[in-house]
Design an enzyme around this catalytic site. Structure first.
Site, short mmCIF file in Angstrom:
data_model
loop_
_atom_site.label_atom_id
_atom_site.label_comp_id
_atom_site.label_asym_id
_atom_site.label_seq_id
_atom_site.Cartn_x
_atom_site.Cartn_y
_atom_site.Cartn_z
N ARG A 1 45.77 -45.54 -61.08
CA ARG A 1 46.45 -44.37 -61.64
C ARG A 1 46.20 -44.21 -63.13
O ARG A 1 46.53 -43.18 -63.72
CB ARG A 1 47.94 -44.45 -61.34
CG ARG A 1 48.27 -44.23 -59.87
CD ARG A 1 49.73 -44.46 -59.56
NE ARG A 1 50.10 -45.86 -59.69
CZ ARG A 1 51.27 -46.35 -59.31
NH1 ARG A 1 52.19 -45.55 -58.80
NH2 ARG A 1 51.55 -47.63 -59.45
N LYS B 1 48.01 -40.62 -49.77
CA LYS B 1 47.97 -39.46 -50.63
C LYS B 1 47.71 -39.93 -52.08
O LYS B 1 47.97 -41.10 -52.40
CB LYS B 1 49.26 -38.64 -50.50
CG LYS B 1 50.53 -39.40 -50.91
CD LYS B 1 50.78 -39.29 -52.38
CE LYS B 1 51.65 -40.38 -52.92
NZ LYS B 1 51.48 -40.58 -54.36
N THR C 1 61.40 -37.80 -51.32
CA THR C 1 60.13 -38.47 -51.06
C THR C 1 60.30 -39.72 -50.20
O THR C 1 59.46 -40.03 -49.37
CB THR C 1 59.43 -38.86 -52.37
OG1 THR C 1 60.22 -39.85 -53.05
CG2 THR C 1 59.25 -37.65 -53.27
N ASP D 1 49.07 -37.82 -58.26
CA ASP D 1 49.95 -38.81 -57.66
C ASP D 1 51.32 -38.22 -57.35
O ASP D 1 51.65 -37.93 -56.20
CB ASP D 1 50.05 -40.00 -58.61
CG ASP D 1 50.91 -41.13 -58.08
OD1 ASP D 1 51.14 -41.17 -56.85
OD2 ASP D 1 51.37 -41.96 -58.88
N ARG E 1 51.09 -53.16 -48.42
CA ARG E 1 52.07 -54.14 -47.97
C ARG E 1 53.27 -53.47 -47.30
O ARG E 1 53.83 -54.00 -46.34
CB ARG E 1 52.55 -54.98 -49.16
CG ARG E 1 51.40 -55.59 -49.94
CD ARG E 1 51.88 -56.37 -51.15
NE ARG E 1 50.75 -56.82 -51.97
CZ ARG E 1 50.84 -57.70 -52.95
NH1 ARG E 1 52.02 -58.25 -53.23
NH2 ARG E 1 49.78 -58.05 -53.64
N SER F 1 38.79 -55.89 -46.87
CA SER F 1 38.68 -55.81 -48.31
C SER F 1 37.23 -56.09 -48.68
O SER F 1 36.49 -56.69 -47.89
CB SER F 1 39.60 -56.83 -48.99
OG SER F 1 39.40 -56.85 -50.39
N ARG F 2 36.83 -55.65 -49.86
CA ARG F 2 35.49 -56.01 -50.33
C ARG F 2 35.44 -57.48 -50.77
O ARG F 2 34.36 -58.04 -50.93
CB ARG F 2 35.09 -55.09 -51.49
CG ARG F 2 34.81 -53.66 -51.04
CD ARG F 2 34.52 -52.73 -52.19
NE ARG F 2 35.68 -52.54 -53.05
CZ ARG F 2 35.74 -51.65 -54.04
NH1 ARG F 2 34.68 -50.88 -54.28
NH2 ARG F 2 36.82 -51.53 -54.78
#
Length: 322
Positions: A164, A95, A251, A176, A15, A34-35
């Site tokens: 995660r 990433k 970051t 992560d 998003r 998307s699946r």
């Protein structure tokens, strides 16, 4: 002519980047996959994307897609980057780039073989602030670098079914948040460390907090602290003989605050640096340009090597040589 992007995956981070893609000059977002057909349709309607596609392969076969942004769990990055390269699509991949360095090398080679460009979506590397950091290092403004420290954490930033939390999908704070920490140390040192010693606190089967000490052959030392059990941190310090460079949001700049950093002189004087611009749009613009990307490819490969060494050190409870 615009570079036409297709989006693979509809996770939370999608998003944020969709808006950056749509607001980057020379870019159009033409499809999202998307699946789940309903999920693809919802995202397409929400973000004004013309085509909602069911299935990632279907998106890669489209003639109106020149490049893809891959926003899938880390365990799926390698295969879908290779699949995209085989369809002659340039790749911007979230990433961490992969689960291990062998996978990074495989996707890098596939992109080279098929003649497509790729970047990992590590946006801070592309901010004007980071380019200024590079100038300070190259000009030895800080003197001789002695120590680099990084700390990145977010307190339990999980949604239900968050990848995660799954080791099979590449979960845990090492891949992560450690990607940011190791990446900054690699950026600042300009090379791989010679040894790594890491330890982790775990919950279930994932590392919830990781600390590491790294040593370099040229005498630089570095420390990493990352985790899901402490409040938000995203800072780094590059300490030299003449001055230290401190940044508390490397970051991603704090929301509604300009990107900044501080130079702390040996004399005690402090200089604040300020920067403008979107790191995400700069990253996207670099991918679609003709600029060589070899420096960024090597940065990603070396970052993954460092994470692999940290994982081995945690597993074996010993110092690992690179």
């Amino acid at each position: 002519m615009n570079t036409r992007f297709g989006i693979i995956g509809t996770g939370r981070i999608t998003r944020r980047l969709v808006a950056d893609l749509q607001s980057t000059e020379g870019v159009a977002v033409t499809a999202i996959a998307s699946r789940d057909a309903n999920r693809a349709t919802w995202f397409a309607q929400q973000y004004g994307i013309a085509a909602a596609v069911t299935g990632y392969d279907e998106l890669l076969r489209r003639d109106d897609v020149d490049a893809v942004y891959i926003s899938l769990p880390p365990s799926m990055h390698t295969q879908w980057t290779i699949n995209a390269a085989a369809q002659k699509k340039h790749v911007l991949c979230e990433k961490p780039l992969a689960l291990c360095v062998d996978d990074v090398l495989r996707l890098d080679q596939a992109c080279r073989d098929y003649g497509v460009r790729w970047l990992d979506a590590t946006a801070w590397l592309h901010h004007a602030r980071t380019q200024h950091f590079r100038q300070l290092l190259d000009n030895e403004r800080l003197g001789t670098i002695g120590h680099i420290s990084t700390g990145v954490s977010f307190y339990r930033p999980f949604l239900s079914d968050d990848h995660r939390l799954s080791p099979a999908l590449g979960g845990g704070c090492l891949l992560d948040l450690g990607w940011y920490c190791a990446g900054m140390i690699r950026f600042a040192a300009g090379r791989l460390p010679s040894t790594v010693l890491a330890q982790a606190q775990t919950e279930g089967d994932i590392p919830i907090r990781v600390n590491a000490l790294l040593n370099f052959e040229n005498g630089i030392t570095a420390t990493i602290s990352c985790g899901y059990d402490t409040a938000t941190r995203k800072w780094c310090e590059i300490a030299g003989s003449a001055a230290s460079l401190v940044c508390d949001d490397f970051t991603r700049p704090w929301v509604d605050k300009p990107a900044g950093a501080w130079i702390h002189e040996a004399s005690g004087d402090v200089e604040r640096l300020g920067f403008d611009g979107s790191q995400e749009r700069a990253m996207i613009a670099r991918l679609i340009s003709d600029e060589p990307l070899d420096v960024y490819w090597q940065q990603a490969i070396d970052t993954q090597r460092m994470l692999d060494a940290m994982a081995e050190s945690i597993r074996c409870q010993t110092t690992v040589q690179l």
